[in-house]
Design an enzyme around this catalytic site. Structure first.
Site, PDB file in Angstrom:
ATOM      1  N   GLY B  13       0.834  -1.208   0.000  1.00  0.00           N
ATOM      2  CA  GLY B  13       0.000   0.000   0.000  1.00  0.00           C
ATOM      3  C   GLY B  13       0.860   1.247   0.000  1.00  0.00           C
ATOM      4  O   GLY B  13       2.083   1.185   0.263  1.00  0.00           O
ATOM      5  N   LEU B  14       0.217   2.344  -0.261  1.00  0.00           N
ATOM      6  CA  LEU B  14       0.910   3.634  -0.321  1.00  0.00           C
ATOM      7  C   LEU B  14       1.557   3.981   1.030  1.00  0.00           C
ATOM      8  O   LEU B  14       1.159   3.440   2.060  1.00  0.00           O
ATOM      9  CB  LEU B  14      -0.102   4.742  -0.661  1.00  0.00           C
ATOM     10  CG  LEU B  14      -0.665   4.752  -2.088  1.00  0.00           C
ATOM     11  CD1 LEU B  14      -1.841   5.727  -2.178  1.00  0.00           C
ATOM     12  CD2 LEU B  14       0.434   5.128  -3.086  1.00  0.00           C
ATOM     13  N   GLY B  18      -1.238   2.532   6.194  1.00  0.00           N
ATOM     14  CA  GLY B  18      -1.579   1.765   7.397  1.00  0.00           C
ATOM     15  C   GLY B  18      -0.869   0.420   7.535  1.00  0.00           C
ATOM     16  O   GLY B  18      -1.190  -0.364   8.431  1.00  0.00           O
ATOM     17  N   LYS B  19       0.096   0.140   6.716  1.00  0.00           N
ATOM     18  CA  LYS B  19       0.776  -1.164   6.731  1.00  0.00           C
ATOM     19  C   LYS B  19       1.431  -1.455   8.082  1.00  0.00           C
ATOM     20  O   LYS B  19       1.216  -2.509   8.677  1.00  0.00           O
ATOM     21  CB  LYS B  19       1.858  -1.210   5.630  1.00  0.00           C
ATOM     22  CG  LYS B  19       1.315  -0.990   4.232  1.00  0.00           C
ATOM     23  CD  LYS B  19       2.417  -0.993   3.191  1.00  0.00           C
ATOM     24  CE  LYS B  19       3.432   0.143   3.342  1.00  0.00           C
ATOM     25  NZ  LYS B  19       2.866   1.497   3.219  1.00  0.00           N
ATOM     26  N   SER B  20       2.261  -0.500   8.562  1.00  0.00           N
ATOM     27  CA  SER B  20       2.986  -0.751   9.811  1.00  0.00           C
ATOM     28  C   SER B  20       2.027  -0.876  10.989  1.00  0.00           C
ATOM     29  O   SER B  20       2.203  -1.738  11.866  1.00  0.00           O
ATOM     30  CB  SER B  20       3.979   0.380  10.088  1.00  0.00           C
ATOM     31  OG  SER B  20       4.914   0.459   9.047  1.00  0.00           O
ATOM     32  N   SER B  87       6.108  -2.061  -1.281  1.00  0.00           N
ATOM     33  CA  SER B  87       6.128  -3.037  -2.389  1.00  0.00           C
ATOM     34  C   SER B  87       5.194  -2.628  -3.536  1.00  0.00           C
ATOM     35  O   SER B  87       4.186  -3.279  -3.767  1.00  0.00           O
ATOM     36  CB  SER B  87       5.838  -4.460  -1.895  1.00  0.00           C
ATOM     37  OG  SER B  87       4.855  -4.504  -0.893  1.00  0.00           O
TER      38      SER B  87
HETATM   39  N1  LIG Z   1      -7.818   0.957   9.486  1.00  0.00           N
HETATM   40  C1  LIG Z   1      -6.598   1.486   9.642  1.00  0.00           C
HETATM   41  N2  LIG Z   1      -5.519   0.713   9.407  1.00  0.00           N
HETATM   42  C2  LIG Z   1      -4.278   1.206   9.548  1.00  0.00           C
HETATM   43  N3  LIG Z   1      -4.009   2.469   9.902  1.00  0.00           N
HETATM   44  C3  LIG Z   1      -5.032   3.302  10.141  1.00  0.00           C
HETATM   45  C4  LIG Z   1      -6.365   2.851  10.013  1.00  0.00           C
HETATM   46  N4  LIG Z   1      -7.158   3.869  10.296  1.00  0.00           N
HETATM   47  C5  LIG Z   1      -6.355   4.907  10.592  1.00  0.00           C
HETATM   48  N5  LIG Z   1      -5.058   4.587  10.507  1.00  0.00           N
HETATM   49  C6  LIG Z   1      -3.926   5.487  10.776  1.00  0.00           C
HETATM   50  O1  LIG Z   1      -3.189   5.648   9.560  1.00  0.00           O
HETATM   51  C7  LIG Z   1      -1.804   5.808   9.838  1.00  0.00           C
HETATM   52  C8  LIG Z   1      -1.055   4.775   9.037  1.00  0.00           C
HETATM   53  O2  LIG Z   1       0.325   4.916   9.249  1.00  0.00           O
HETATM   54  P1  LIG Z   1       1.370   3.754   9.079  1.00  0.00           P
HETATM   55  O3  LIG Z   1       2.664   4.206   9.608  1.00  0.00           O
HETATM   56  O4  LIG Z   1       0.802   2.500   9.607  1.00  0.00           O
HETATM   57  O5  LIG Z   1       1.419   3.653   7.500  1.00  0.00           O
HETATM   58  P2  LIG Z   1       2.401   2.816   6.592  1.00  0.00           P
HETATM   59  O6  LIG Z   1       1.528   2.238   5.505  1.00  0.00           O
HETATM   60  O7  LIG Z   1       3.199   1.888   7.395  1.00  0.00           O
HETATM   61  O8  LIG Z   1       3.283   3.965   5.952  1.00  0.00           O
HETATM   62  P3  LIG Z   1       4.791   3.892   5.416  1.00  0.00           P
HETATM   63  O9  LIG Z   1       4.755   3.177   4.109  1.00  0.00           O
HETATM   64  O10 LIG Z   1       5.124   5.315   5.254  1.00  0.00           O
HETATM   65  O11 LIG Z   1       5.598   3.202   6.457  1.00  0.00           O
HETATM   66  C9  LIG Z   1      -1.633   5.649  11.326  1.00  0.00           C
HETATM   67  O12 LIG Z   1      -1.583   6.931  11.902  1.00  0.00           O
HETATM   68  C10 LIG Z   1      -2.912   4.929  11.741  1.00  0.00           C
HETATM   69  O13 LIG Z   1      -3.281   5.229  13.067  1.00  0.00           O
HETATM   70 MG   LIG Z   2       5.315   1.787   7.724  1.00  0.00          MG
END
Ligand SMILES: Nc1ncnc2c1ncn2[C@@H]1O[C@H](COP(=O)(O)OP(=O)(O)OP(=O)(O)O)[C@@H](O)[C@H]1O
Ligand SMILES: [Mg+2]
Lengths: 426, 202
Positions: B13-14, B18-20, B87
């Site tokens: 995902g972008l 929300g991946k982490s 990815s």
């Molecule tokens: N259903 C959901 N699932 C995951 N995250 C959510 C959801 N709803 C809200 N969020 C919020 O969205 C944000 C997602 O951030 P996160 O660091 O998880 O993204 P990421 O995909 O890991 O980004 P990156 O690729 O930059 O590491 C967090 O602040 C989280 O609290």
């Molecule tokens: Mg992340």
């Protein structure tokens, strides 16, 4: 191949139907009866809707589908929990029919929470709280809301606010009828509508002939209304899952076990079985399910594995006094009633009640017997089945486990090899 | 599934989708169920295993290749692996799927506008200001999966709802066993309990 419409009406006793018919209360139902298609038949032990409908849907005994009550326990770590369809570890009629490439639609069948991804529609019953998580496919939730479909009535209203209770009962019935009207035009091979309201009414009004008569008069009109939607090319099966009778008194098994020194708690006034002491020998869950505190199985097991049979036999002997005193009808060992992969999870001993003496699992009762606000209890041998135009086996010669296989036969779908049922058609 | 092996939950995902967040919550959930779990988070991987790699397509693919090889080793030893890297390219994810086999792809789906609003690490801001180049979603492509096992719409669902979706899929695929908590939230359980009590059923 004919299609099949199933109208399941929870907890309606055969004997009540025949007496209401004799009194002229249910003329429409009477007009449906074909001589060999109407029978009194057996439920299962424990006689509870979730166990009975799970047995109906799977064509298996509880040892083979894994549902033994509305509440169950994980032995270690000890935990009480509410079983749902996820604990029903078998394919159901709905999936078997789907897998055969046929389409099924079902509303409100107990133990279909959460809904399974059938070919067609499945709307869960009263173990669901919200429509949006109770339906498959998800997009029909809105439509159901729109037609006023509700999952269940609030049973506590029967005691607090009777007029609202009855309003909800009739609203729920109306919503279910609207669902039939809305979905019957879709393609289907098996359509099942489950009526739960009869069970609710019986629990609170079985002792009140006047209210019962007026409700069943309405129910008769209602069934007539449903029949107006059922297409001519469908066969129709009506059935209940158990009978009902008035409660004379409640019997508290855990109090009995405590008095016998078999059940001990860590505290004076226990609130739940979680507070059991490790010296406990046996405890019970409603209704009449007794578990031994077996080492290696239970979290704080006290009975060595090698003593299991001896201790269980001693308890059975002791329980004999309840049979002798007319308090319970019969004491069963689990392997006498059940077989299959989940036999391990079954209670070690099962008490079969007498009609009128409701076996409870309360732990805070000081007396062995008492009463509560619930007026009606389920009975094992007084369910009804009416399979219009068919010839059924004789009265009480088959049980709710035996129906699924006959349904599959009628639909031209092969019985799965592990479906144990012998069929209900003569 | 070979019972002695683990399985891999592969998030894609972008940035900020929300991946982490989901990976960590899922990890807790699986540990609670008795699994040994390792999370391979894109950020952490880039600090160690993929140190020095940049953001060209070649480097991104190399990064993913390293992640799936580590995942392969862990999985083979009975560990459940959760990967949380952007990815962005379909082809390399397909490669991972083919090697790993017990592969559950989870698409953290979230409109880019919403991700920009979240901008958890302040990177979108920098990318939009032109301070960094080749940022996925801004000036680098993201190819959404065509047939992921699970889609979490993180702009519409709560974290709990998204995790539940994944858990339910893992149950359906036979990787984990259902537990009693898989159906109800606590609040729902209270409602059902009350209903059953009112009927004298429990
Ligand atoms: N259903 C959901 N699932 C995951 N995250 C959510 C959801 N709803 C809200 N969020 C919020 O969205 C944000 C997602 O951030 P996160 O660091 O998880 O993204 P990421 O995909 O890991 O980004 P990156 O690729 O930059 O590491 C967090 O602040 C989280 O609290
Ligand atoms: Mg992340």
């Amino acid at each position: 191949m004919k299609r099949l419409f199933i109208l399941s009406i929870d907890g309606v006793p055969y004997s009540l139907l025949t007496s209401l018919i004799d009194m002229g209360v249910m003329p429409f139902f009477k007009s449906l009866i074909t001589e060999k298609g109407f029978r009194r038949y057996n439920s299962v032990l424990p006689t509870i809707s979730s166990v009975a409908w799970a047995s109906f849907m799977t064509g298996k005994n509880p040892g083979a589908h894994g549902i033994f009550g509305f509440i169950d326990r994980r032995p270690s770590p000890f935990k009480l929990y509410l079983p749902t369809g996820k604990n029903l570890r078998s394919k159901t009629l709905f999936e078997i029919v789907s897998d055969a490439g046929k389409r099924t639609i079902s509303f409100n069948v107990p133990m279909t929470t959460p809904p399974r991804k059938v070919n067609g529609v499945m709307v869960s019953g009263f173990l669901s709280t919200k429509l949006h998580s109770a339906v498959h496919p998800p997009e029909i939730a809105q439509k159901l809301e729109y037609i006023g479909y509700i999952i269940d009535v609030d049973p506590s209203l029967a005691l607090k606010d009777e007029s609202t209770f009855w309003k909800q009962v009739y609203n729920a019935l109306e919503g279910r009828k609207n669902a039939v009207k809305t979905f019957i035009g879709q393609e289907w091979d098996m359509f099942m509508l489950h009526i739960m309201e009869t069970d609710r009414v019986n629990h609170f009004y079985i002792h009140n002939p006047e209210k019962l008569h007026s409700f069943y008069t309405e129910l008769d009109h209602y069934i007539k209304g449903i029949f107006e939607y059922i297409p001519d090319d469908a066969d129709v099966l009506l059935l209940s899952d158990h009978g009902f009778c008035s409660i004379e008194k409640e019997f508290y098994v855990n109090t009995y076990l405590s008095r016998k020194g078999l059940l001990k708690f860590k505290v004076e006034d226990p609130k739940s079985l979680n507070e059991m002491d490790s010296s406990t020998i046996a405890y019970s869950l409603i209704p009449g399910r007794i578990y031994l505190n077996l080492k290696g199985r239970e979290e704080m097991g006290s009975i060595p594995q090698g003593d299991y049979n001896r201790v269980r036999n001693e308890i059975v002997d002791m329980l004999g006094e309840l049979v002798d005193n007319g308090i319970i009808k019969r004491v069963w060992l689990k392997e006498e009633l059940y077989s299959g992969p989940f036999l391990d999870e079954a209670p070690d001993i099962i008490l079969e009640p007498f009609d009128g003496i409701d076996i409870k699992g309360d732990i805070n009762r000081k007396e062995l017997f008492g009463k509560s606000s619930i007026k009606g209890m389920h009975t094992l041998e007084d369910a009804f089945i009416l399979w219009i135009g068919k010839e059924l086996k004789g009265n009480n010669s088959f049980s709710i486990i035996d129906i699924a296989s006959s349904i599959l036969d009628e639909l031209g779908v092969g019985r799965p090899p592990d479906m144990e049922a012998s069929g209900c058609l003569a | 599934m070979n019972r002695n092996e683990g399985f891999v939950v592969w998030f894609t995902g972008l940035p900020s989708s929300g991946k982490s967040t989901l990976a960590q919550r899922l990890k807790d959930e699986l540990i609670k169920r008795g699994f040994r779990v390792e999370v391979l988070d894109g950020d952490v991987v880039r600090e160690h295993i993929s140190r020095g790699l940049g953001f060209s397509k070649e480097d991104r693919d190399e990064n993913i290749r390293r992640i799936y090889h580590v995942a392969y080793l862990l999985k083979r030893n009975g560990v459940v692996v959760i990967t949380a890297a952007i990815s962005p390219y379909r082809e390399i994810r397909q490669e991972a799927r083919e090697l790993l086999k017990d592969f559950v792809e989870v698409y953290a789906s979230c409109p880019v506008e919403k991700c920009i609003e979240r901008d958890v690490k302040g990177m979108y801001k920098k990318a939009l200001a032109g301070e960094i180049k080749n940022f996925t979603g801004i000036d680098d492509p993201y190819e959404p999966p065509e047939n992921p096992e699970v889609i979490c719409e993180t702009d519409k669902e709560t974290v709990e709802e998204s995790v539940k979706k994944i858990i339910n899929k893992l149950i359906e695929m036979g990787y984990i066993e259902p537990t009693d908590e898989d159906v109800y939230t606590e609040e729902e359980e209270e409602i059902i309990k009350k209903r059953l009590e009112d009927l004298g059923y429990i």
